[in-house]
Scaffold this motif. Structure first.
Motif, PDB file in Angstrom:
ATOM      1  N   ALA A 296       0.885  -1.214  -0.083  1.00  0.00           N
ATOM      2  CA  ALA A 296      -0.043   0.024  -0.206  1.00  0.00           C
ATOM      3  C   ALA A 296       0.852   1.165   0.051  1.00  0.00           C
ATOM      4  CB  ALA A 296      -0.940  -0.112   1.190  1.00  0.00           C
ATOM      5  N   GLU A 297       0.359   2.234  -0.876  1.00  0.00           N
ATOM      6  CA  GLU A 297       1.054   3.720  -0.816  1.00  0.00           C
ATOM      7  C   GLU A 297       0.003   4.343  -0.358  1.00  0.00           C
ATOM      8  OE1 GLU A 297       4.252   3.011  -4.596  1.00  0.00           O
ATOM      9  OE2 GLU A 297       2.629   4.760  -4.740  1.00  0.00           O
ATOM     10  N   VAL A 298       0.154   4.897   0.869  1.00  0.00           N
ATOM     11  CA  VAL A 298      -0.844   5.824   1.550  1.00  0.00           C
ATOM     12  C   VAL A 298      -0.209   7.140   1.683  1.00  0.00           C
ATOM     13  CG1 VAL A 298      -1.906   6.088   3.815  1.00  0.00           C
ATOM     14  CG2 VAL A 298      -1.681   3.874   2.883  1.00  0.00           C
ATOM     15  N   ARG A 299      -1.051   8.293   1.305  1.00  0.00           N
ATOM     16  CA  ARG A 299      -0.488   9.577   1.204  1.00  0.00           C
ATOM     17  C   ARG A 299      -1.059  10.255   2.421  1.00  0.00           C
ATOM     18  NH1 ARG A 299      -2.618  10.498  -4.853  1.00  0.00           N
ATOM     19  NH2 ARG A 299      -1.985   8.290  -5.037  1.00  0.00           N
ATOM     20  N   PHE A 300      -0.510  11.352   2.610  1.00  0.00           N
ATOM     21  CA  PHE A 300      -0.992  12.449   3.561  1.00  0.00           C
ATOM     22  C   PHE A 300      -0.307  13.723   3.292  1.00  0.00           C
ATOM     23  CE2 PHE A 300       2.723  10.490   5.307  1.00  0.00           C
ATOM     24  CZ  PHE A 300       3.355  11.323   6.021  1.00  0.00           C
ATOM     25  N   ALA A 301      -1.056  14.892   3.882  1.00  0.00           N
ATOM     26  CA  ALA A 301      -0.411  16.287   3.738  1.00  0.00           C
ATOM     27  C   ALA A 301       0.252  16.805   4.928  1.00  0.00           C
ATOM     28  CB  ALA A 301      -1.393  17.141   3.318  1.00  0.00           C
ATOM     29  N   PRO A 302       1.623  16.430   5.100  1.00  0.00           N
ATOM     30  CA  PRO A 302       2.298  16.950   6.476  1.00  0.00           C
ATOM     31  C   PRO A 302       1.788  18.379   6.738  1.00  0.00           C
ATOM     32  CG  PRO A 302       4.034  15.775   5.061  1.00  0.00           C
ATOM     33  CD  PRO A 302       2.551  16.141   4.231  1.00  0.00           C
ATOM     34  N   GLU A 303       1.880  19.406   5.916  1.00  0.00           N
ATOM     35  CA  GLU A 303       1.351  20.611   6.150  1.00  0.00           C
ATOM     36  C   GLU A 303      -0.115  20.787   6.911  1.00  0.00           C
ATOM     37  OE1 GLU A 303      -0.112  23.021   2.407  1.00  0.00           O
ATOM     38  OE2 GLU A 303       1.155  21.283   1.677  1.00  0.00           O
ATOM     39  N   LEU A 304      -1.061  20.111   6.884  1.00  0.00           N
ATOM     40  CA  LEU A 304      -2.048  19.896   7.495  1.00  0.00           C
ATOM     41  C   LEU A 304      -2.160  19.545   9.003  1.00  0.00           C
ATOM     42  CD1 LEU A 304      -4.623  18.461   4.641  1.00  0.00           C
ATOM     43  CD2 LEU A 304      -4.084  20.807   5.221  1.00  0.00           C
ATOM     44  N   HIS A 305      -0.963  18.856   9.544  1.00  0.00           N
ATOM     45  CA  HIS A 305      -0.973  18.568  10.940  1.00  0.00           C
ATOM     46  C   HIS A 305       0.142  19.282  11.852  1.00  0.00           C
ATOM     47  CE1 HIS A 305      -3.020  15.011   9.416  1.00  0.00           C
ATOM     48  NE2 HIS A 305      -2.486  14.964   8.588  1.00  0.00           N
ATOM     49  N   VAL A 306       0.189  20.523  11.285  1.00  0.00           N
ATOM     50  CA  VAL A 306       1.144  21.539  12.190  1.00  0.00           C
ATOM     51  C   VAL A 306       0.297  22.512  13.003  1.00  0.00           C
ATOM     52  CG1 VAL A 306       2.830  21.011  10.621  1.00  0.00           C
ATOM     53  CG2 VAL A 306       1.461  22.957  10.326  1.00  0.00           C
TER      54      VAL A 306
END
Length: 361
Positions: free
Chosen positions: A102-112
């Motif tokens: 699995a390649e799972v994506r996330f946006a680091p900028e949304l968790h700051v």
């Protein structure tokens, strides 16, 4: 031909290329993390009601409305323990559904929002993936988890996120992505990030051709150089079918097929956002007949109340697919993964083909 059963679909090896970490939380986890982190914005306070709310709110026919639901999942993912837990449970849930890669994506900028640094977010996800994979392996469910770092197309941090993807590419990050509302935010706004990634020999996919049409796909490929297309359903707008059933591909559709550009298709999600009107009318059926590099994916398991085995089941029901069709989709996905060729080939030859051969494919 006997149709695959839900139990068989869960058991057979599957490959997932398009899944959002913040779109796959367990409803119970959302509630628990809200209590632990002090998040007060949830619309429901009971597991079943919350799960139903996410699905209902996501089924509006609008991508923009669909994206609003992520306010709540991102809202409870602002601490390292919370992010690590979500990543760990993601790996366990996918493994329990029979996903082997699995390649799972996330946006680091949304968790700051509460002060986390971008590297801390990435490291928390990677730690969670490792923990979840180990727990799944202990139950006899082997899965390899990889991360894609996403930049939000309406923001201006894509170059920073691209550099982060390269920094962590030997630690479990295999590529880069941009996501968010397409209309008004063309991929060429982030050309500097894509040019940097190409100079660094790094992989990237671009959300394109979901809510917006052929220009978005054309820019993603011919200006930005995307390796894969996130969704890409609107490529069907460049295909005409004559009265006698003869298809004619336009220049862009022909390029996508000839160059074997992988299409990360997500049937249930496309139905919810209005990209298609029914699973039976989803372009995946036609594109598979025409030999495009089609893959099937979940997009957001919470919002669609789905799993990869369920998405496959929908295709079985809509198009009469059997094991040979499902193997074809699975091999397509593994061929299109962002890990080295020899590692992709090993999964295909050692895990996927033997399992499907045992089922007659």
């Amino acid at each position: 031909m006997t149709a695959p059963t839900p139990e068989q679909l869960r058991a057979v090896p599957k490959v997932l290329l398009h899944d959002h970490l913040d779109g796959g939380l367990r409803p119970a986890t959302v509630l628990e993390l809200a209590r632990e982190t002090g998040y007060e914005g949830l619309p429901e306070s009971e597991v079943g009601a919350l799960a139903a709310w996410f699905e209902r709110a996501s089924t509006s026919g609008s991508l923009e409305r669909y994206l609003e639901t992520f306010v709540h999942t991102v809202g409870v993912m602002q601490t390292v323990p919370a992010i690590r837990r979500v990543a760990r449970e993601c790996a366990e849930d996918l493994a329990d559904d029979g996903v082997v890669y699995a390649e799972v994506r996330f946006a680091p900028e949304l968790h700051v929002e509460r002060g986390l640094a971008l590297p801390a977010v990435v490291e928390a996800v990677l730690e969670g993936f490792a923990e979840g994979s180990a727990a799944a392996a202990a139950r006899g469910r082997e899965i390899r988890m990889a991360a894609l770092l996403t930049a939000m197309r309406h923001a201006a941090r894509s170059s920073e996120i691209a550099e982060l993807a390269v920094r962590y590419r030997d630690a479990g990050v295999v590529g880069f992505d941009i996501a968010g509302a397409e209309a008004g935010f063309p991929p060429t706004r982030h050309l500097d990030a894509f040019e940097y990634l190409r100079r660094e020999n790094a992989h990237f996919t671009i959300h394109a051709g979901e809510a917006f049409g052929l220009p978005s796909i054309w820019e993603a490929l011919q200006w930005c150089g995307a390796d894969r297309l996130g969704h890409g359903v609107r490529i069907v707008d460049d295909i005409t079918v004559a009265a006698d059933g003869t298809p004619r591909l336009g220049r862009l559709a022909a390029y996508v097929r000839d160059m074997r550009v992988p299409l990360e298709m997500c049937p249930s999600s496309n139905l919810q956002t209005g990209a298609v009107t029914s699973i039976e009318e989803h372009p995946l059926g036609l594109l598979r007949e025409l030999g495009f590099r089609v893959t099937v994916n979940t997009d957001n398991r919470l919002m669609s109340r789905t799993s990869l085995s369920r998405e496959m089941g929908l295709l079985v029901d809509a198009f009469g697919y059997g094991w040979a069709d499902l193997r074809w989709l699975t091999v397509n996905a593994m061929k299109s993964a962002f890990i080295p060729f020899d590692e992709r080939l090993a999964v295909i030859e050692q895990r996927i083909k033997p399992a499907y051969a045992a089922l007659g494919a």
